[in-house]
Design a protein around this motif. Structure first.
Motif, mmCIF file in Angstrom:
data_model
loop_
_atom_site.group_PDB
_atom_site.id
_atom_site.type_symbol
_atom_site.label_atom_id
_atom_site.label_comp_id
_atom_site.label_asym_id
_atom_site.label_seq_id
_atom_site.Cartn_x
_atom_site.Cartn_y
_atom_site.Cartn_z
ATOM 1 N N HIS A 7 0.823 -1.207 0.000
ATOM 2 C CA HIS A 7 0.000 0.000 0.000
ATOM 3 C C HIS A 7 0.857 1.256 0.000
ATOM 4 C CE1 HIS A 7 -2.635 3.051 2.054
ATOM 5 N NE2 HIS A 7 -3.378 2.701 1.034
ATOM 6 N N SER A 20 0.524 4.514 -2.287
ATOM 7 C CA SER A 20 -0.034 5.658 -1.560
ATOM 8 C C SER A 20 0.771 5.892 -0.288
ATOM 9 C CB SER A 20 -1.509 5.392 -1.234
ATOM 10 O OG SER A 20 -2.123 6.541 -0.736
ATOM 11 N N GLU A 29 -0.929 8.228 2.700
ATOM 12 C CA GLU A 29 -2.377 8.084 2.785
ATOM 13 C C GLU A 29 -2.939 8.734 4.049
ATOM 14 O OE1 GLU A 29 -5.583 7.893 1.434
ATOM 15 O OE2 GLU A 29 -4.451 6.420 0.265
ATOM 16 N N HIS A 55 -8.549 1.070 -0.397
ATOM 17 C CA HIS A 55 -7.634 1.839 -1.238
ATOM 18 C C HIS A 55 -6.954 0.964 -2.292
ATOM 19 C CE1 HIS A 55 -7.154 4.824 2.357
ATOM 20 N NE2 HIS A 55 -8.283 4.977 1.716
ATOM 21 N N GLN A 99 -0.940 15.470 -0.324
ATOM 22 C CA GLN A 99 -0.766 14.602 0.840
ATOM 23 C C GLN A 99 0.670 14.567 1.350
ATOM 24 O OE1 GLN A 99 -2.394 10.826 -0.464
ATOM 25 N NE2 GLN A 99 -4.375 11.251 0.485
ATOM 26 N N ARG A 119 -8.707 11.080 0.184
ATOM 27 C CA ARG A 119 -8.883 10.895 -1.254
ATOM 28 C C ARG A 119 -10.341 10.926 -1.687
ATOM 29 N NH1 ARG A 119 -6.991 5.905 -3.950
ATOM 30 N NH2 ARG A 119 -5.151 6.004 -2.646
ATOM 31 N N SER A 168 -8.883 3.834 -6.974
ATOM 32 C CA SER A 168 -7.516 3.450 -6.637
ATOM 33 C C SER A 168 -6.655 3.479 -7.892
ATOM 34 C CB SER A 168 -7.501 2.048 -6.030
ATOM 35 O OG SER A 168 -7.772 1.078 -7.033
#
Length: 688
Positions: free
Chosen positions: A28, A32, A35, A118, A152, A159, A164
């Motif tokens: 992940h 991202s 996040e 996500h 971010q 988001r 995604s």
């Protein structure tokens, strides 16, 4: 001069690409890295970079192997070293061990569920559902994702309903294959249309997932002087064309990346070219699904040589805002289609030392806020900027500013806004005029540098964020809150805060102030260099004195001092002696003072001035005056021996000042010893 960055893992079978499979890493984070997770309170610190050496995914795996999170935290704690960074991790692990683990399991489930959302990959059947409106919507979503991922880096931005990157990769790849099919249909008209469609698609195929940052700071890096001037910039960019589906149709050129400095007009100058390679990475998601991405990166192993010099023979890019420009050429095999696409990174700062980070962070925050906001009238100017300071705080520290900090910041910003307006217009403030005259956020540069320095101290020491979350650390505020303690000798009160902004020295890290009111207001100052050791003593005192009536004030609520014991454990202060060689043992100064005071043979009592408080009548206080002779014999370098005496004297004086002890302290060499400069000294010790 071009700089070639070499990678040792380069594949022999594919000369310009390399295949990497990292099933053990946090996939992940690759897609991202910044996040914004929803409100998960203290559990945020499991996800913050730097809190633990392991990723959240690996921590989850290890907790299953250890049959519980508590057991895992205890194992990690017991394996820590004795350095200050490990000590701070120990504080955090102790705090986690105190949690209710039934609630903990539910929070972990929520975090994993959010990560799964996500990483979703809803299938899209372009053959049956393709139309121009749909693909234009996809392109709009790519632009929105670029924007969110850029924001971010510095701000807590959710988001929302954006798809995604797995979904976007599927959509962009499907569109590419559809254009290949149309192009090969041999219609000249369709080929012309396809050429333009390919260009638009390639322009929307690249996303900078990790915007440029340094190893110690988001959005700012520094250079080092070895035999050359070098810097480290961390960034990575992905291509939304799936290698497994487009490899036989498409070739990506190794990207030409250029490091530019921003000139006074906002243009780019003095570019330094870098050569990066496109690589492949396969990620695993949804338990057993896999997906492969083209990506390229700069990481902390890549040392970039700064070859452009200024008139002082220093790096030209020093003390400037900079930008990376990525150039990639897409070539469609067996066609005449070749297109070069350019993508610019967000701005980042480059300087010579970490002490200058707040200057450039403040500049970049102001720049990004002005991009994200329409012109703001003075009426809402301070409130709007305070909102973004809060988003920055939440992003880098894991938690929001408390209401008292937000109120204080907005009040200070409003003062600056009002004064700036009066200065520009040379008039008294008129609300109707204010509403019609927007102006830049750069009026907050000076105060923002100080605020950023305080926020960065908390992000560098995540246990402070945990204390802030537990309401044991007051954080950013004015020193006027000290007078709201209203403690007395029976129920003393404590406040832990940053030093006030007016006292904060530019380009230096802020101090932590302990304020105690037990009928008399006293303060102690902790330097960032001694932060872990001093806080360890505080946690230990809370553990030893569990029945104390001392309270900790936070806004309008009092908390028990014993709550600090959540961060302690039985081994935290067990090492009171440090053996430096086979003959000498040095005790901690605090232990030495306590033993000396308790065991002193000579004392007399003297009356102290009476102390009045709001809640009790004045009482006569007494203290003991102790006289002692300390014998100290040192051998070795003469300068270092003198420095040892000076350090002992200064440390002892400061301890006495912090604890309200007054009197005199004399250091006299023995009669038969040589005269040392700075040792014959009598230092007055006065209560602070």
């Amino acid at each position: 001069m071009a700089i070639s960055l070499h990678y040792t893992e380069r594949s022999n079978s594919v000369p310009d690409l390399r295949q990497i499979s990292r099933t053990d890493s946090d996939e992940h984070d690759f897609l991202s890295p910044n996040e914004a997770y929803r409100n998960i309170d203290i559990f945020t610190f499991l996800l913050l970079a730097g809190s633990f050496t392991d990723s959240f995914t690996n921590l989850c795996r290890r907790s299953v192997q250890k049959k519980g999170w508590k057991e895992l935290f205890i194992e990690i704690r017991d394996g820590l070293n004795s350095d200050s960074k490990s000590l701070e991790k120990r504080f955090m692990l102790n705090r986690f061990i105190q949690l209710n683990f039934e609630d903990f399991k539910e929070k972990i489930r929520q975090i994993n569920e959010e990560i799964d959302n996500h990483m979703s990959d809803i299938p899209i059947d372009w053959a049956n559902h393709y139309n121009s409106e749909t693909i234009n919507e996809t392109y709009s979503q790519v632009i929105a994702c670029r924007k969110i991922l850029s924001q971010q880096r510095l701000f807590y931005i959710e988001r929302g309903n954006l798809p995604s990157l797995l979904i976007l990769q599927q959509a962009i790849t499907d569109q590419f294959l559809r254009l290949i099919f149309l192009y090969n249909s041999n219609s000249n008209l369709q080929q012309i249309d396809c050429l333009e469609a390919f260009k638009v698609l390639f322009d929307h195929s690249l996303i900078i997932v990790g915007q440029p940052s340094g190893t110690e700071c988001s959005a700012v890096t520094k250079y080092e002087k070895t035999d050359k001037y070098v810097t480290i910039i961390k960034t990575h960019i992905i291509c939304l064309l799936d290698p497994n589906r487009v490899d036989k149709y498409l070739k990506l050129s190794n990207s030409g990346v250029t490091l530019y400095a921003l000139d006074n007009t906002g243009g780019l100058e003095r570019g330094i070219p870098l050569n990066l390679m496109w690589k492949k990475r396969t990620i695993t998601y949804d338990k057993n699904k896999t997906r492969t991405f083209f990506y390229m990166e700069l990481n902390d192993k890549d040392h970039i040589q700064l070859t452009e010099m200024n008139s002082k023979n220093k790096p030209f890019h020093n003390q400037k805002l900079c930008q990376l420009v990525f150039h990639t050429t897409f070539t469609v095999n067996e066609t005449n289609i070749q297109y070069s696409s350019t993508l610019n990174s967000s701005l980042f700062g480059l300087c010579s030392h970490a002490m200058f980070y707040p200057i450039y962070l403040a500049q970049i925050i102001i720049s990004e806020v002005e991009q994200m906001c329409n012109p703001i009238n003075s009426e809402n100017h301070a409130r709007t900027f305070t909102k973004f300071i809060n988003l920055y705080h939440k992003r880098v520290c894991g938690i929001e500013l408390n209401c008292h900090s937000r109120e204080f910041i907005e009040k200070e910003l409003h003062k600056i806004c009002t004064l700036s307006y009066e200065k520009v217009h040379n008039i008294s403030v008129n609300i109707e005029l204010i509403q019609r005259k927007p102006f830049s956020f750069d009026i907050y540069q000076d105060i923002l540098e100080k605020l950023v320095a305080q926020i960065k101290l908390m992000s560098n020491h995540p246990f402070l964020s945990m204390l802030y979350n537990d309401r044991l650390f007051y954080g950013i505020c004015s020193d006027t809150v000290d007078h709201g303690l209203k403690g007395n000798s029976r129920q003393p009160r404590l406040l832990v805060r940053y030093n006030k902004l007016e006292d904060q020295v530019k380009n230096q890290k802020p101090d932590i102030i302990f304020v105690i009111d037990d009928g008399k207001l006293r303060k102690a100052c902790i330097n960032h260099k001694n932060l872990a050791d001093e806080m360890s003593k505080c946690f230990d005192e809370a553990t030893v004195n569990i029945e104390t009536q001392l309270q900790v004030l936070n806004y309008d609520i009092n908390f028990s001092f014993k709550n600090f014991s959540w961060y302690s454990d039985s081994r935290l202060n067990s090492n009171n002696m440090v053996k430096t060689d086979c003959e000498t043992i040095f005790y901690s100064l605090e232990l030495l003072l306590k033993n000396a005071i308790q065991n002193s043979r000579y004392y007399r009592q003297v009356p102290m001035p009476s102390v009045e408080s709001d809640s009790q009548t004045s009482t006569e206080q007494f203290c003991s005056l102790h006289t002692m002779i300390v014998s100290l014999e040192l051998s070795g370098n003469e300068d270092l021996r003198a420095e040892a005496f000076t350090h002992l004297r200064d440390t002892l004086c400061q301890w006495c000042v912090n604890h309200g002890i007054h009197g005199s302290l004399s250091f006299l060499p023995a009669i038969d010893s040589p005269e040392w400069p700075d040792i014959n000294d009598t230092s007055s010790i006065l209560p602070q």
